[in-house]
Enzyme design. Structure first.
Site, PDB file in Angstrom:
ATOM      1  N   CYS A  78      16.773  -9.821   7.948  1.00 18.74           N
ATOM      2  CA  CYS A  78      16.397  -8.514   7.412  1.00 18.74           C
ATOM      3  C   CYS A  78      15.625  -7.778   8.504  1.00 18.74           C
ATOM      4  O   CYS A  78      14.680  -8.340   9.072  1.00 18.74           O
ATOM      5  CB  CYS A  78      15.528  -8.695   6.169  1.00 18.74           C
ATOM      6  SG  CYS A  78      14.562  -7.224   5.784  1.00 18.74           S
TER       7      CYS A  78
ATOM      8  N   HIS B  36      -0.340   2.162   2.019  1.00 22.19           N
ATOM      9  CA  HIS B  36      -0.384   2.400   0.569  1.00 22.19           C
ATOM     10  C   HIS B  36      -1.394   3.511   0.256  1.00 22.19           C
ATOM     11  O   HIS B  36      -1.177   4.363  -0.600  1.00 22.19           O
ATOM     12  CB  HIS B  36      -0.816   1.139  -0.191  1.00 22.19           C
ATOM     13  CG  HIS B  36       0.018  -0.071   0.116  1.00 22.19           C
ATOM     14  ND1 HIS B  36      -0.531  -1.263   0.500  1.00 22.19           N
ATOM     15  CD2 HIS B  36       1.356  -0.261   0.093  1.00 22.19           C
ATOM     16  CE1 HIS B  36       0.431  -2.148   0.700  1.00 22.19           C
ATOM     17  NE2 HIS B  36       1.590  -1.559   0.470  1.00 22.19           N
TER      18      HIS B  36
ATOM     19  N   HIS C 141      11.731  -7.428   7.284  1.00 19.20           N
ATOM     20  CA  HIS C 141      10.913  -8.623   7.067  1.00 19.20           C
ATOM     21  C   HIS C 141      11.162  -9.748   8.060  1.00 19.20           C
ATOM     22  O   HIS C 141      10.432 -10.743   8.061  1.00 19.20           O
ATOM     23  CB  HIS C 141      11.083  -9.109   5.629  1.00 19.20           C
ATOM     24  CG  HIS C 141      10.602  -8.100   4.638  1.00 19.20           C
ATOM     25  ND1 HIS C 141      11.433  -7.163   4.068  1.00 19.20           N
ATOM     26  CD2 HIS C 141       9.361  -7.839   4.172  1.00 19.20           C
ATOM     27  CE1 HIS C 141      10.722  -6.389   3.282  1.00 19.20           C
ATOM     28  NE2 HIS C 141       9.471  -6.773   3.327  1.00 19.20           N
TER      29      HIS C 141
ATOM     30  N   CYS D 135      17.389 -10.033  -0.017  1.00 18.51           N
ATOM     31  CA  CYS D 135      16.114 -10.155   0.700  1.00 18.51           C
ATOM     32  C   CYS D 135      15.001 -10.033  -0.320  1.00 18.51           C
ATOM     33  O   CYS D 135      14.843  -8.982  -0.957  1.00 18.51           O
ATOM     34  CB  CYS D 135      15.955  -9.074   1.768  1.00 18.51           C
ATOM     35  SG  CYS D 135      14.289  -9.083   2.463  1.00 18.51           S
TER      36      CYS D 135
ATOM     37  N   LYS E 166       2.264  -6.932   5.239  1.00 18.46           N
ATOM     38  CA  LYS E 166       1.604  -8.221   5.209  1.00 18.46           C
ATOM     39  C   LYS E 166       2.368  -9.210   6.091  1.00 18.46           C
ATOM     40  O   LYS E 166       1.780  -9.970   6.845  1.00 18.46           O
ATOM     41  CB  LYS E 166       1.588  -8.715   3.775  1.00 18.46           C
ATOM     42  CG  LYS E 166       0.675  -9.882   3.571  1.00 18.46           C
ATOM     43  CD  LYS E 166       0.764 -10.327   2.134  1.00 18.46           C
ATOM     44  CE  LYS E 166      -0.004 -11.597   1.923  1.00 18.46           C
ATOM     45  NZ  LYS E 166       0.292 -12.162   0.627  1.00 18.46           N
TER      46      LYS E 166
ATOM     47  N   HIS F  97      -3.122  -1.604   1.852  1.00 19.10           N
ATOM     48  CA  HIS F  97      -3.390  -1.277   3.254  1.00 19.10           C
ATOM     49  C   HIS F  97      -3.280   0.228   3.458  1.00 19.10           C
ATOM     50  O   HIS F  97      -2.978   0.978   2.530  1.00 19.10           O
ATOM     51  CB  HIS F  97      -2.515  -2.087   4.210  1.00 19.10           C
ATOM     52  CG  HIS F  97      -1.027  -1.856   4.102  1.00 19.10           C
ATOM     53  ND1 HIS F  97      -0.441  -0.621   4.249  1.00 19.10           N
ATOM     54  CD2 HIS F  97      -0.006  -2.719   3.868  1.00 19.10           C
ATOM     55  CE1 HIS F  97       0.866  -0.723   4.137  1.00 19.10           C
ATOM     56  NE2 HIS F  97       1.157  -1.992   3.883  1.00 19.10           N
TER      57      HIS F  97
ATOM     58  N   LYS G   2       6.335  -1.202  11.242  1.00 20.94           N
ATOM     59  CA  LYS G   2       5.820  -0.896   9.910  1.00 20.94           C
ATOM     60  C   LYS G   2       4.619  -1.803   9.611  1.00 20.94           C
ATOM     61  O   LYS G   2       4.637  -2.985   9.945  1.00 20.94           O
ATOM     62  CB  LYS G   2       6.937  -1.164   8.901  1.00 20.94           C
ATOM     63  CG  LYS G   2       6.558  -0.793   7.482  1.00 20.94           C
ATOM     64  CD  LYS G   2       7.655  -1.143   6.507  1.00 20.94           C
ATOM     65  CE  LYS G   2       7.112  -1.111   5.096  1.00 20.94           C
ATOM     66  NZ  LYS G   2       7.975  -1.709   4.115  1.00 20.94           N
TER      67      LYS G   2
ATOM     68  N   CYS H 187      12.427  -7.216   0.481  1.00 26.68           N
ATOM     69  CA  CYS H 187      12.864  -5.860   0.087  1.00 26.68           C
ATOM     70  C   CYS H 187      13.175  -5.800  -1.405  1.00 26.68           C
ATOM     71  O   CYS H 187      13.288  -4.712  -1.955  1.00 26.68           O
ATOM     72  CB  CYS H 187      14.130  -5.446   0.815  1.00 26.68           C
ATOM     73  SG  CYS H 187      13.988  -5.326   2.585  1.00 26.68           S
TER      74      CYS H 187
HETATM   75  N1  MSP Z   1       7.189  -1.854  -5.768  1.00 21.05           N
HETATM   76  C1  MSP Z   1       7.954  -0.994  -4.964  1.00 21.05           C
HETATM   77  C2  MSP Z   1       7.884   0.434  -5.503  1.00 21.05           C
HETATM   78  C3  MSP Z   1       8.358   0.597  -6.897  1.00 21.05           C
HETATM   79  S1  MSP Z   1       8.181   2.235  -7.441  1.00 21.05           S
HETATM   80  C4  MSP Z   1       8.991   2.290  -8.853  1.00 21.05           C
HETATM   81  C5  MSP Z   1       7.445  -1.013  -3.536  1.00 21.05           C
HETATM   82  N2  MSP Z   1       6.213  -1.426  -3.377  1.00 21.05           N
HETATM   83  S2  MSP Z   1       5.459  -1.592  -1.967  1.00 21.05           S
HETATM   84  O1  MSP Z   1       4.159  -2.054  -2.306  1.00 21.05           O
HETATM   85  O2  MSP Z   1       6.230  -2.382  -1.087  1.00 21.05           O
HETATM   86  O3  MSP Z   1       5.409  -0.181  -1.329  1.00 21.05           O
HETATM   87  C6  MSP Z   1       4.823   0.878  -2.005  1.00 21.05           C
HETATM   88  C7  MSP Z   1       4.799   2.134  -1.183  1.00 21.05           C
HETATM   89  O4  MSP Z   1       3.997   1.966  -0.032  1.00 21.05           O
HETATM   90  C8  MSP Z   1       6.166   2.589  -0.723  1.00 21.05           C
HETATM   91  O5  MSP Z   1       6.300   3.966  -0.982  1.00 21.05           O
HETATM   92  C9  MSP Z   1       6.126   2.360   0.735  1.00 21.05           C
HETATM   93  O6  MSP Z   1       6.910   3.286   1.397  1.00 21.05           O
HETATM   94  C10 MSP Z   1       4.658   2.586   1.020  1.00 21.05           C
HETATM   95  N3  MSP Z   1       4.285   2.022   2.284  1.00 21.05           N
HETATM   96  C11 MSP Z   1       4.240   0.702   2.619  1.00 21.05           C
HETATM   97  N4  MSP Z   1       3.911   0.614   3.926  1.00 21.05           N
HETATM   98  C12 MSP Z   1       3.731   1.838   4.457  1.00 21.05           C
HETATM   99  C13 MSP Z   1       3.321   2.336   5.688  1.00 21.05           C
HETATM  100  N5  MSP Z   1       3.071   1.560   6.710  1.00 21.05           N
HETATM  101  N6  MSP Z   1       3.146   3.678   5.816  1.00 21.05           N
HETATM  102  C14 MSP Z   1       3.331   4.523   4.755  1.00 21.05           C
HETATM  103  N7  MSP Z   1       3.731   4.082   3.586  1.00 21.05           N
HETATM  104  C15 MSP Z   1       4.019   2.757   3.432  1.00 21.05           C
HETATM  105  O7  MSP Z   1       8.174  -0.635  -2.644  1.00 21.05           O
END
Ligand code: MSP
Length: 637
Positions: free
Chosen positions: A149, A26, A152, A131, A302, A23, A299, A134
């Protein structure tokens, strides 16, 4: 990093959980890493840019079970989906890493063994609230009032098991020393938060799970799997071939820049450096914790179902416009609400009206006043006319200003300064009025002015390249430059008079099509998503069928294999009914199926068609059946 010395530059994104689809949040981090990678490549650094997927998570298993896929099948599909998404979005990663790969398993085992040999891993009984969303234990004080949490909105699981622990507490002092390096953890306010956390005293952390089966077995006890975070962080060195002492390790470690979201900053600035220190390695050079995109202050995730899909957005506005918008809109460390309205304003204003128009104007003038040929400037005139010379001076000043902005992750500021320059060229045209120079037949002045404008545009194309690689190439081509912009010698190409007079400019191509068109397509898409026409509905061939045989599918808790009579044929169909109906209850039932659904293989069984059932949030399910007895094959309309 520097404009003057070539460096080895290693940039990473977090590895993403695959239960989610990519999304805009990411994309934000991945685009920022791509921008840094492209900048460092173009200034001549040796760059290695890594992204990938975090697959050994409980969430993976749950997501696979939900759709009745084997975990392996699911991870392969989802990882491919993530990798392809980044390719479609023009992300220039050098390596895509998966934590289910053999190389990664080898790395994890190697590092964990080193920590163990160093006396940093021990066994202990543990009880806590976990969780899965998380993938971490939460303390009572972190939960909401109703015990959920906060991210979530789900109740954490109570976990009581004998785990292996990592002696994080041992590294308190070394971590405090690491934080003394002012560039290690950025931005400042997040770094201070982490310092506060360390100073409160660090507790050892559980790094294995006894009841979880999916994951990497501990080399010291194969009955347990490595905690997903301990495993995931190691990806940053797997990608450099840590498992087989590759030269890449020598070359790029510890020169790493980790870009991460603020929610995982602590894992990267505390746990990760401690793990490395324990294994005899140096901590990474820098970790930057960026802010979040929110939707109505929440935030994007999903679980909250408010995801914005970057591919859909880029289909509407173009990838580069999205890159520009997200980097311009929020200072990198801060949070901001995502707003399509703001995106459209910037698209129309900064992009179409300011940059697009400048190029258009410049090319129209060259067509009109110099037969589409880049004119020969009079150097003396350029050097002695303050207004002309200023364009050069401002452009050259930007070179180091921009470099510093990159160093400090100040993307938004960088774009503001760059756009100030672009606006100043538009103003220059209005002040100088080339059309009057033409009227007065001041040929030398007109040629010099036109040249200067085109030269400024060439430099702008180079400066915006990391943010907008496709747009900058388009500008290049329209200026008659056929070089591949990413292969340009940046420091030479941004010099004044680097543009070659006498060459014909290229074919015109609108950089940012009008917003109305963009809006229309958006609305159409919206309509398309929500409403189906009667003709579309008629495509579904719905039929009554009778169940002849039913049996469970081995290895699946949910699936039943049915043999059905659909009037003119008998066929096999797989359905997620095992939790609701025993196989024998199904036999003889009349059901409704979609006859012309594309066949799919589930657990090795080919399923032809799909049956219809109603379900609700309480987990109840009811089959759809005809209200009266009617023969199999009857058509439903
Ligand atoms: N798998 C772990 C990371 C392991 S790194 C060794 C993880 N994955 S995640 O898919 O949940 O998140 C990945 C990244 O996306 C994180 O840096 C998280 O902060 C970022 N983001 C997820 N949602 C976000 C927003 N809404 N805005 C900006 N960044 C966001 O955590």
């Amino acid at each position: 990093m520097s404009l003057n010395n070539k460096e080895n530059y290693y940039i990473t994104t977090p590895i993403y959980y695959i239960n989610d689809k990519p999304h805009i949040g990411h994309f934000y981090c991945t685009a920022a890493a791509d921008i840094l990678a492209r900048y460092h490549r173009i200034i001549g650094d040796d760059v290695y840019f890594v992204t990938g997927t975090d697959e050994n998570s409980q969430k993976t298993v749950e997501a696979a079970e939900k759709i009745d896929k084997s975990v392996k099948e699911f991870t392969d599909e989802m990882a491919a989906n993530w990798e392809n998404t980044w390719k479609k979005l023009n992300i220039s990663f050098d390596k895509f890493i998966r934590t289910t790969s053999q190389e990664h398993k080898d790395s994890v085992k190697k590092l964990l063994q080193k920590c163990y040999d160093n006396g940093d891993i021990y066994k202990k009984e543990y009880e806590g609230l976990y969780c899965v969303g998380c993938e971490k234990f939460l303390t009572q004080s972190e939960l909401t009032e109703d015990g959920k949490c906060p991210v979530h909105k789900t109740k954490p699981q109570k976990v009581k098991e004998e785990n292996y622990f990592f002696r994080l507490s041992k590294y308190e002092k070394q971590l405090l020393e690491l934080f003394e390096n002012k560039d290690f953890a950025l931005p400042e306010e997040r770094k201070n938060e982490m310092l506060g956390f360390i100073k409160q005293g660090l507790k050892d952390i559980s790094i294995s799970r006894a009841t979880v089966k999916w994951g990497i077995p501990l080399p010291i006890d194969e009955t347990q799997v490595v905690y997903v975070w301990f495993d995931a962080l190691i990806n940053y060195i797997t990608a450099l071939g840590y498992y087989n002492d590759s030269e890449m390790m020598e070359k790029f470690w510890p020169n790493a820049i980790h870009l991460v979201g603020k929610d995982i900053f602590r894992f990267h600035t505390i746990m990760w450096p401690a793990m490395l220190l324990s294994a005899g390695l140096t901590p990474p050079k820098q970790v930057f914790g960026h802010g979040f995109f929110t939707i109505n202050g929440e935030k994007i995730s999903k679980s909250l179902k408010n995801v914005i899909n970057p591919i859909e957005l880029s289909n509407r506005y173009g990838i580069d416009a999205i890159r520009y918008f997200i980097m311009r809109e929020i200072p990198f460390g801060k949070d901001s609400d995502f707003s399509v309205k703001r995106l459209e304003e910037r698209y129309k204003g900064d992009l179409a009206d300011v940059l697009g128009n400048l190029l258009n104007r410049a090319l129209n003038m060259v067509d009109k006043y110099n037969n589409s040929i880049i004119p020969e400037p009079i150097h003396e005139l350029h050097n002695h006319k303050e207004e002309y010379k200023k364009l050069e001076r401002d452009a050259i000043d930007l070179l180091t200003k921009i470099d510093n902005r990159y160093k400090n992750f100040e993307f938004s500021q960088l774009l503001i300064e760059l756009w100030d320059y672009i606006k100043s060229i538009n103003k220059f045209i209005e002040d100088i009025k080339p059309w009057e120079l033409n009227k007065k037949k001041l040929e030398d002045e007109l040629n010099t002015v036109l040249f200067d404008i085109l030269q400024a545009l060439k430099i702008i194309a180079l400066y915006i390249y990391p943010f907008m690689p496709q747009i900058s190439q388009k500008i290049y081509n329209q200026l008659g430059l056929d070089a591949d912009i990413e292969k340009e010698n940046y420091k030479e190409a941004v010099k004044w008079f680097s543009l070659e007079p006498g060459k014909k400019v290229g074919k015109k191509d609108i950089l940012f099509p009008q917003l109305e068109e963009v809006k229309d397509t958006m609305e159409e898409t919206k309509k398309d998503e929500n409403i189906v026409t009667i003709d579309e509905f008629k495509k579904f061939d719905l039929r009554v069928a009778e169940v002849l045989e039913a049996e469970r599918i081995e290895k699946s808790e949910k699936l039943l294999k049915l043999k059905i009579n659909i009037g003119d044929e008998e066929r096999t169909l797989v359905a997620g009914l095992a939790k609701y109906y025993k196989p024998e209850e199904m036999i003889g039932k009349k059901i409704i199926v979609i006859k012309n659904l594309k066949p799919a293989k589930l657990f090795g069984v080919e399923s032809k068609g799909m049956l219809l059932a109603a379900s609700n949030e309480n987990g109840e399910l009811a089959l759809l059946t005809p209200e009266k007895d009617i023969s199999p094959g009857a058509k439903i309309s």
